[in-house]
Scaffold this motif. Sequence first.
Motif, PDB file in Angstrom:
ATOM      1  N   LYS A  10       0.837  -1.206   0.000  1.00 35.70           N
ATOM      2  CA  LYS A  10       0.000   0.000   0.000  1.00 35.70           C
ATOM      3  C   LYS A  10       0.871   1.254   0.000  1.00 35.70           C
ATOM      4  O   LYS A  10       1.856   1.339   0.703  1.00 35.70           O
ATOM      5  CB  LYS A  10      -0.899  -0.012   1.238  1.00 35.70           C
ATOM      6  N   THR A  11       0.480   2.222  -0.837  1.00 33.25           N
ATOM      7  CA  THR A  11       1.123   3.532  -0.865  1.00 33.25           C
ATOM      8  C   THR A  11       0.036   4.606  -0.856  1.00 33.25           C
ATOM      9  O   THR A  11      -1.157   4.289  -0.908  1.00 33.25           O
ATOM     10  CB  THR A  11       1.992   3.721  -2.131  1.00 33.25           C
ATOM     11  N   ASP A  12       0.441   5.858  -0.847  1.00 27.10           N
ATOM     12  CA  ASP A  12      -0.523   6.957  -0.922  1.00 27.10           C
ATOM     13  C   ASP A  12      -1.236   6.988  -2.276  1.00 27.10           C
ATOM     14  O   ASP A  12      -2.316   7.545  -2.404  1.00 27.10           O
ATOM     15  CB  ASP A  12       0.172   8.293  -0.696  1.00 27.10           C
ATOM     16  N   ASN A  13      -0.636   6.382  -3.309  1.00 27.56           N
ATOM     17  CA  ASN A  13      -1.203   6.365  -4.660  1.00 27.56           C
ATOM     18  C   ASN A  13      -2.045   5.120  -4.932  1.00 27.56           C
ATOM     19  O   ASN A  13      -2.517   4.932  -6.040  1.00 27.56           O
ATOM     20  CB  ASN A  13      -0.091   6.443  -5.700  1.00 27.56           C
ATOM     21  N   GLY A  14      -2.189   4.245  -3.967  1.00 30.00           N
ATOM     22  CA  GLY A  14      -2.933   3.001  -4.153  1.00 30.00           C
ATOM     23  C   GLY A  14      -2.051   1.814  -3.848  1.00 30.00           C
ATOM     24  O   GLY A  14      -1.004   1.927  -3.208  1.00 30.00           O
ATOM     25  N   TRP A  15      -2.454   0.650  -4.316  1.00 28.59           N
ATOM     26  CA  TRP A  15      -1.675  -0.571  -4.110  1.00 28.59           C
ATOM     27  C   TRP A  15      -0.626  -0.675  -5.214  1.00 28.59           C
ATOM     28  O   TRP A  15      -0.948  -0.638  -6.393  1.00 28.59           O
ATOM     29  CB  TRP A  15      -2.582  -1.791  -4.104  1.00 28.59           C
ATOM     30  N   ALA A  16       0.624  -0.794  -4.818  1.00 24.86           N
ATOM     31  CA  ALA A  16       1.746  -0.778  -5.753  1.00 24.86           C
ATOM     32  C   ALA A  16       2.232  -2.183  -6.053  1.00 24.86           C
ATOM     33  O   ALA A  16       2.175  -3.071  -5.201  1.00 24.86           O
ATOM     34  CB  ALA A  16       2.891   0.045  -5.171  1.00 24.86           C
ATOM     35  N   ARG A  24      11.909   1.304  -8.836  1.00 26.34           N
ATOM     36  CA  ARG A  24      10.652   2.045  -8.991  1.00 26.34           C
ATOM     37  C   ARG A  24       9.471   1.086  -9.067  1.00 26.34           C
ATOM     38  O   ARG A  24       9.608  -0.066  -9.459  1.00 26.34           O
ATOM     39  CB  ARG A  24      10.683   2.890 -10.261  1.00 26.34           C
ATOM     40  N   GLU A  27       3.498  -0.555 -11.356  1.00 26.09           N
ATOM     41  CA  GLU A  27       2.108  -0.158 -11.579  1.00 26.09           C
ATOM     42  C   GLU A  27       1.421   0.107 -10.244  1.00 26.09           C
ATOM     43  O   GLU A  27       1.882  -0.359  -9.209  1.00 26.09           O
ATOM     44  CB  GLU A  27       1.322  -1.278 -12.273  1.00 26.09           C
ATOM     45  N   TYR A  28       0.300   0.809 -10.308  1.00 26.65           N
ATOM     46  CA  TYR A  28      -0.574   1.024  -9.150  1.00 26.65           C
ATOM     47  C   TYR A  28      -1.956   0.489  -9.484  1.00 26.65           C
ATOM     48  O   TYR A  28      -2.398   0.560 -10.623  1.00 26.65           O
ATOM     49  CB  TYR A  28      -0.694   2.517  -8.819  1.00 26.65           C
ATOM     50  N   SER A  29      -2.646  -0.031  -8.465  1.00 33.14           N
ATOM     51  CA  SER A  29      -4.030  -0.498  -8.609  1.00 33.14           C
ATOM     52  C   SER A  29      -4.869   0.092  -7.490  1.00 33.14           C
ATOM     53  O   SER A  29      -4.344   0.505  -6.453  1.00 33.14           O
ATOM     54  CB  SER A  29      -4.083  -2.023  -8.529  1.00 33.14           C
ATOM     55  N   ASN A  30      -6.185   0.098  -7.704  1.00 34.53           N
ATOM     56  CA  ASN A  30      -7.096   0.645  -6.697  1.00 34.53           C
ATOM     57  C   ASN A  30      -7.274  -0.278  -5.496  1.00 34.53           C
ATOM     58  O   ASN A  30      -7.491   0.186  -4.381  1.00 34.53           O
ATOM     59  CB  ASN A  30      -8.460   0.945  -7.308  1.00 34.53           C
TER      60      ASN A  30
END
Length: 77
Positions: A10-16, A24, A27-30
């Motif tokens: 989990k990150t601030d941008n969603g699930w990484a 790096r 991808e990110y997912s909801n």
Amino acid sequence: MASNDCNVFKTDNGWAIKGQDNSRVSEYSNTQAQAYERAREIVDNRGGGDISIHGLNDQIREKNTTPKGNDPRSTKG
């Protein structure tokens, strides 16, 4: 040789989704479920490996091996 293993966290941008040796995020997912499924596709396409799923506390809560992976156990599951 690069590792085929992936981490889902989990990150601030969603699930990484991040490769084990990558610096790096790929991808990110909801949702965590979407991130896991995508990580599984990535690992399968690379020839198999391990997927580590991290909980909200950043500790690994589950680890799964996909086919042709490096599972040290000889049992199924």
